[in-house]
Design a protein around this motif. Structure first.
Motif, short mmCIF file in Angstrom:
data_model
loop_
_atom_site.label_atom_id
_atom_site.label_comp_id
_atom_site.label_asym_id
_atom_site.label_seq_id
_atom_site.Cartn_x
_atom_site.Cartn_y
_atom_site.Cartn_z
N LYS A 95 44.83 30.33 36.89
CA LYS A 95 44.93 31.72 36.42
C LYS A 95 45.79 32.64 36.88
CE LYS A 95 39.56 31.86 37.06
NZ LYS A 95 38.53 32.31 37.77
N THR B 220 48.22 35.58 38.23
CA THR B 220 48.01 36.45 39.25
C THR B 220 48.21 37.91 38.82
OG1 THR B 220 50.61 36.72 39.44
CG2 THR B 220 49.71 34.73 40.55
N ASP B 221 48.08 38.95 39.79
CA ASP B 221 47.90 40.34 39.27
C ASP B 221 49.20 40.80 38.56
OD1 ASP B 221 45.50 40.43 40.47
OD2 ASP B 221 46.37 41.37 42.38
N LYS B 222 50.21 40.12 39.06
CA LYS B 222 51.60 40.27 38.42
C LYS B 222 51.80 39.64 36.88
CE LYS B 222 54.03 41.14 42.62
NZ LYS B 222 55.43 40.77 43.40
N GLY B 223 50.75 38.82 36.38
CA GLY B 223 50.88 38.08 35.15
C GLY B 223 51.50 36.76 35.48
#
Length: 349
Positions: free
Chosen positions: A116, A118-121
């Motif tokens: 998946k 991360t928050d940073k893509g």
């Protein structure tokens, strides 16, 4: 010295000396759980195309993770290649990978076959090839319809007929983790208990042993990764071909969620010194040339979309294609602890 580290130390001498800082830009250090002789062409092709050398250290998934934890920030590893979804997930959770951004990999590898974002893509790991968890059966005793779903392995009609390797082996943990996603924990535990009740013998051996046990009549039904069966089908040994003639193969759950697939995948090591070249190597492994090598050299299905291959055994098994489940591999990994607790409760050794 820990046995895993001793094994690594020995292999380091036989495979190659790890890159020194002066050579860091021209050499990648790869820790690989892919112990297949046919993969040698992958490494040599990459070096010929790029001029980047490969220093490879071989071990199993568990040994690689043990070494990475022990080495910490001093690890020379640039690329990590593992052969099980649960271990990829575990390494990601433990912070052993460096999440990356690669439009090439994101376009090639379907979302369910990679970590998946991360928050940073960024993405921690990518699946590079897949193996289906299939059912083989005695063609004299059973029809295909008797074993065309994983659920039927727990049917009382198969009492004393089922053979399978250890429930705690990563291949089975991943299958059982997927079943937990499909059925829910309670129903999955009931299913596992049903399989225990149906076993012809206590779990033992590898997947090839399960196939041969069906052919010999010790079992009626067994579970195996598809590439073990493909090896026997492509073997030049008469005894291997005789085994395949006695059994049938089913890709389960084609009428529901699809057959479970596990992945072999790759990641950039957390403390990689050559991140750009490490990404370049992973992108190469997702290329059509490398993906065809996974299929034709080691009987795995390509993970990249749109790749065509010419492996007679894989085509004979399925007619060319099959429906695979679409649940995220990362979700399968997250279920591992829960599954192990179920196995303990039902006595699945």
């Amino acid at each position: 010295m820990h046995p895993s580290l001793l094994k690594f130390a020995t292999l380091a001498l036989t495979v190659g000396t790890l890159a020194t800082p002066a050579l860091a830009e021209s050499v990648l250090n790869v820790y690989s759980a892919r112990h297949y002789p046919t993969d040698e062409a992958l490494y040599s092709d990459f070096t010929k195309a790029t001029g980047i050398g490969i220093n490879r250290i071989d071990s199993d998934d568990a040994g690689i993770l043990t070494r990475l934890r022990a080495e910490g920030a001093s690890s020379p590893a640039d690329v990590i290649l593992l052969v099980d979804a649960a271990r990829l997930w575990r390494a990601e959770v433990d912070g052993l990978f460096k999440p990356i951004t690669s439009t090439t990999l994101e376009a090639a590898i379907p979302a369910q076959l990679r970590a998946k974002p991360t928050d940073k893509g960024e993405t921690a790991w990518f699946g590079l090839s897949t193996r289906a968890r299939v059912v083989v059966y005695d063609k004299i005793k059973f029809a295909k319809a008797d074993v065309d779903s994983y659920e039927k392995l727990a049917d009382p009609k198969l009492k004393g007929m089922v053979c399978i390797r250890s429930g705690s082996h990563p291949y089975n943990l991943s299958l059982f983790g997927a079943m937990t996603e499909h059925l829910g924990p309670a129903a999955t535990e009931t299913w596992l208990k049903g399989m225990v009740d149906n076993m012809a013998r206590s779990p033992k051996g590898g997947d090839t042993d399960q196939i041969k046990a069906v052919a010999s009549g010790e079992c009626g039904v067994a579970v195996t990764n598809s590439y073990y069966l493909a090896r026997l089908m492509r073997s030049s040994k008469p005894e291997d071909r005789a085994v395949t003639e006695k059994i049938g193969v089913v890709f389960p759950n084609q009428n529901s969620w699809g057959t479970h697939v596990n992945v072999a995948g790759g990641a950039v090591a957390r403390h990689a010194k050559n991140t750009n070249n490490a990404v370049r190597f992973l992108e190469y492994l997702a290329s059509a040339r490398a993906q065809n090598h996974f299929a034709n050299g080691n009987n795995e299905w390509p993970a990249a979309v749109g790749v065509k291959f010419d492996n007679p055994a894989l085509k004979a098994m399925t007619g060319g294609s099959f429906k695979s489940e679409l649940i995220p591999i990362s979700a399968v990994g997250m279920n591992q602890i829960k599954v192990q607790q179920m196995l303990d409760r039902v006595g699945f050794k």
